[in-house]
Design a protein around this motif. Structure first.
Motif, PDB file in Angstrom:
ATOM      1  N   ASP A 183      -7.402  32.353   7.801  1.00  0.00           N
ATOM      2  CA  ASP A 183      -8.567  32.379   6.919  1.00  0.00           C
ATOM      3  C   ASP A 183      -8.785  33.800   6.413  1.00  0.00           C
ATOM      4  O   ASP A 183      -9.407  34.625   7.079  1.00  0.00           O
ATOM      5  N   THR A 184      -8.229  34.119   5.228  1.00  0.00           N
ATOM      6  CA  THR A 184      -8.338  35.458   4.650  1.00  0.00           C
ATOM      7  C   THR A 184      -8.644  35.345   3.162  1.00  0.00           C
ATOM      8  O   THR A 184      -8.468  34.286   2.544  1.00  0.00           O
ATOM      9  N   ALA A 215      -7.548  33.053  12.876  1.00  0.00           N
ATOM     10  CA  ALA A 215      -8.486  34.140  12.609  1.00  0.00           C
ATOM     11  C   ALA A 215      -7.731  35.464  12.631  1.00  0.00           C
ATOM     12  O   ALA A 215      -6.773  35.637  13.387  1.00  0.00           O
ATOM     13  N   SER A 216      -8.172  36.397  11.803  1.00  0.00           N
ATOM     14  CA  SER A 216      -7.481  37.685  11.721  1.00  0.00           C
ATOM     15  C   SER A 216      -7.482  38.418  13.054  1.00  0.00           C
ATOM     16  O   SER A 216      -6.536  39.152  13.370  1.00  0.00           O
ATOM     17  N   THR A 217      -8.523  38.232  13.857  1.00  0.00           N
ATOM     18  CA  THR A 217      -8.577  38.901  15.155  1.00  0.00           C
ATOM     19  C   THR A 217      -7.480  38.404  16.091  1.00  0.00           C
ATOM     20  O   THR A 217      -7.005  39.155  16.953  1.00  0.00           O
TER      21      THR A 217
END
Length: 248
Positions: A183-184, A215-217
């Protein structure tokens, strides 16, 4: 994980996966030269991290960009230990519809510029027994109708990763992370219509066993792991899917 005292360059650092990686690195004690094309999101991200975060507004495809990036990291942090090649470009479309010039532009961002940055950083990486993490894509290993040009650039990055891992060993480790659908903001930059983008997201979710976007994390933690010499000193040439099971 601890990356205390490590000087690390991250391209495309301001948003999306790059932001997740940068935040993880800073929280792990690294000093980060954050590279991107827009000053405002870079400075917003740097707030709160003090002298550990350096902002460099730079198009990685510009002439001399790699040399400027390496010089900035050395000047600010007295050396360079690692490079994260995260900046990327995605333009989707069927073969007969997409402009071949878009393929050239994607190749420049996704392959040529990362290779250039590794080359320029190599003296520092060798001296410090450093590490490279390339952010590739599962698109480099899966068939991708309607996204063939993009997938070809990521396949090239995967090949670059594995070849350089052997070429630069044992002094420098080179690995790649292969994200699935994350999700970016890049979803708004693919060149597809809003309806086509929504359909693509739906199709990708239906083919992802975990049933959600990443998720980017989550990518950030993997980058930190691969850059940590205490945890990953015997890992090089790895192409690691972090994709919710999409390549299973």
């Amino acid at each position: 994980m601890t990356l205390d005292g490590k000087s690390i360059v991250v391209t495309g650092a301001a948003t999306g996966i790059g932001r997740g990686i940068t935040e993880c690195l800073l929280k792990s004690g690294a000093s980060v030269t954050m590279v991107g094309r827009r000053a405002e999101p870079l400075r917003e991200l740097a707030d709160g991290y003090g002298d550990a975060a350096a902002v460099l507004v730079q198009d990685i495809c510009a002439l001399g960009a790699a040399e400027r990036i390496v010089a900035a990291a050395i000047e600010r942090f007295d050396g360079l230990d690692a490079v994260v090649n995260n900046a990327g470009s995605a333009r989707f479309g069927r073969l007969e519809a997409i402009d071949p010039a878009q393929f050239d532009a994607m190749f420049a961002v996704n392959v040529r510029a990362p290779a250039d940055l590794i080359r320029c950083a190599l003296p520092q990486l060798r001296a410090n027994h450093g590490s490279v993490v390339n952010i590739s894509s599962v698109g480099g290993v899966l068939s991708m109708p309607g996204r063939a040009y993009y997938g070809a650039t990521k396949a090239a990055m995967n090949s670059l990763t594995r070849s350089l891992a052997r070429e630069l060993a044992p002094d420098v480790r080179v690995n790649a992370i292969l994200p699935g659908p994350v999700d970016t903001p890049m979803w708004t930059e693919t060149g597809l219509s809003e309806a086509a983008t929504d359909q693509l997201r739906t199709d990708l979710l239906s083919s992802t066993p975990m049933g959600r976007l990443g998720a980017s994390t989550e990518l950030g933690r993997w980058a930190c792991l691969l850059l940590d010499p205490d945890l990953s000193s015997w890992v090089t040439g790895a192409l690691i899917p972090v994709d919710g099971g999409r390549t299973a």
